[in-house]
Design a protein around this motif. Structure first.
Motif, PDB file in Angstrom:
ATOM      1  N   THR A  11      38.035  32.122  30.898  1.00 22.34           N
ATOM      2  CA  THR A  11      37.211  32.020  32.099  1.00 22.34           C
ATOM      3  C   THR A  11      37.215  30.583  32.618  1.00 22.34           C
ATOM      4  OG1 THR A  11      35.288  31.696  30.668  1.00 22.34           O
ATOM      5  CG2 THR A  11      35.687  33.925  31.505  1.00 22.34           C
ATOM      6  N   LYS A  35      32.381  39.875  28.543  1.00 23.11           N
ATOM      7  CA  LYS A  35      31.291  39.253  29.289  1.00 23.11           C
ATOM      8  C   LYS A  35      30.202  40.280  29.610  1.00 23.11           C
ATOM      9  CE  LYS A  35      32.083  36.413  32.622  1.00 23.11           C
ATOM     10  NZ  LYS A  35      32.587  35.877  33.902  1.00 23.11           N
ATOM     11  N   ASN A  89      36.570  40.394  30.824  1.00 21.35           N
ATOM     12  CA  ASN A  89      35.484  40.900  31.657  1.00 21.35           C
ATOM     13  C   ASN A  89      34.603  41.884  30.895  1.00 21.35           C
ATOM     14  OD1 ASN A  89      36.130  39.413  33.964  1.00 21.35           O
ATOM     15  ND2 ASN A  89      37.587  40.951  34.682  1.00 21.35           N
ATOM     16  N   GLU A 100      35.021  25.501  26.556  1.00 18.04           N
ATOM     17  CA  GLU A 100      34.843  26.400  27.683  1.00 18.04           C
ATOM     18  C   GLU A 100      34.008  25.714  28.769  1.00 18.04           C
ATOM     19  OE1 GLU A 100      35.440  27.494  24.768  1.00 18.04           O
ATOM     20  OE2 GLU A 100      36.982  28.910  25.368  1.00 18.04           O
ATOM     21  N   CYS A 120      42.754  39.715  30.890  1.00 15.57           N
ATOM     22  CA  CYS A 120      41.728  39.442  31.894  1.00 15.57           C
ATOM     23  C   CYS A 120      40.676  40.545  31.898  1.00 15.57           C
ATOM     24  CB  CYS A 120      42.368  39.303  33.278  1.00 15.57           C
ATOM     25  SG  CYS A 120      41.200  38.927  34.600  1.00 15.57           S
TER      26      CYS A 120
END
Length: 202
Positions: free
Chosen positions: A93, A67, A64, A147, A60
């Motif tokens: 995500t 991104k 992040n 996605e 996770c």
């Protein structure tokens, strides 16, 4: 023709510009590596959690960071599936199923599996070569997964599929796969979009 002095000045300006661009990328790479190293250290030294929970939290955090540094909106991480073969989704995500609309429950992401060579994701895993889906494809094609961004399907957005490289040494594993997994990224930028759909199962 330009005088020799002007040509020399232009060459020097070009070299300085190239060096400035290179330095900016090196600085970005350094910041990215430092961020990845920090979360790896934090999760490896944390106690009181099961290996599965630690892995979930680590992935996770990696998503992040991807991104943030790559300016992408949709990210999924697939890693080698020791039981079924191929790769399974560790975290995302957001994913939707083959109909392009039905969300996949976050608790069931690990059920999403791609065999070597299956779709663009499986091909990337098998070959170890990145894929850039920017030219569109037949919109009649039904992808296995895609996605989602802000809860909506992102089939019509540009994407990058990048292999997680093997450790230095052998060029492929015993099954012939040339990567450890795959990272899929979706860009939410209208200027890069085309009228044709894009997906990870081209």
């Amino acid at each position: 023709t330009l005088p020799d002095l002007q040509v020399e000045v232009l060459n020097m300006m070009g070299l300085l510009s190239a060096q400035a661009i290179l330095n900016s990328y090196q600085a970005l790479q350094r910041d990215l590596l430092l961020a990845l190293n920090e979360i790896a250290h934090r999760h490896l030294t944390a106690g009181g959690r099961s290996p599965r929970e630690t892995c979930k939290l680590y992935v996770c955090d990696v998503i992040n960071i991807i991104k943030t540094f790559l300016y992408v909106d949709g990210v999924s991480v697939f890693y080698r599936d020791s039981l079924r073969g191929g790769v399974q989704c560790l975290d995302s995500t957001g994913l939707v199923g083959s109909d392009g609309a039905t969300p996949i429950n976050p608790e069931r992401l690990s059920e999403v599996n791609y065999q070597p060579g299956e779709g663009a994701t499986g091909k990337c895993y098998l070959s170890g070569k990145p894929q850039f889906l920017v030219d569109g494809m037949d919109v009649q094609h039904s992808p296995k997964t895609s996605e989602s961004i802000n809860g909506k399907s992102a089939l019509d957005l540009p994407a990058v599929i990048y292999p997680i490289p093997l450790a230095k040494g052998p060029s492929e594993d015993m099954a012939g796969n040339k990567s450890l997994g795959v990272i899929r990224c979706k860009y939410h930028h209208a200027e890069f979009s085309t009228k044709e759909g894009l997906c990870f199962d081209a």
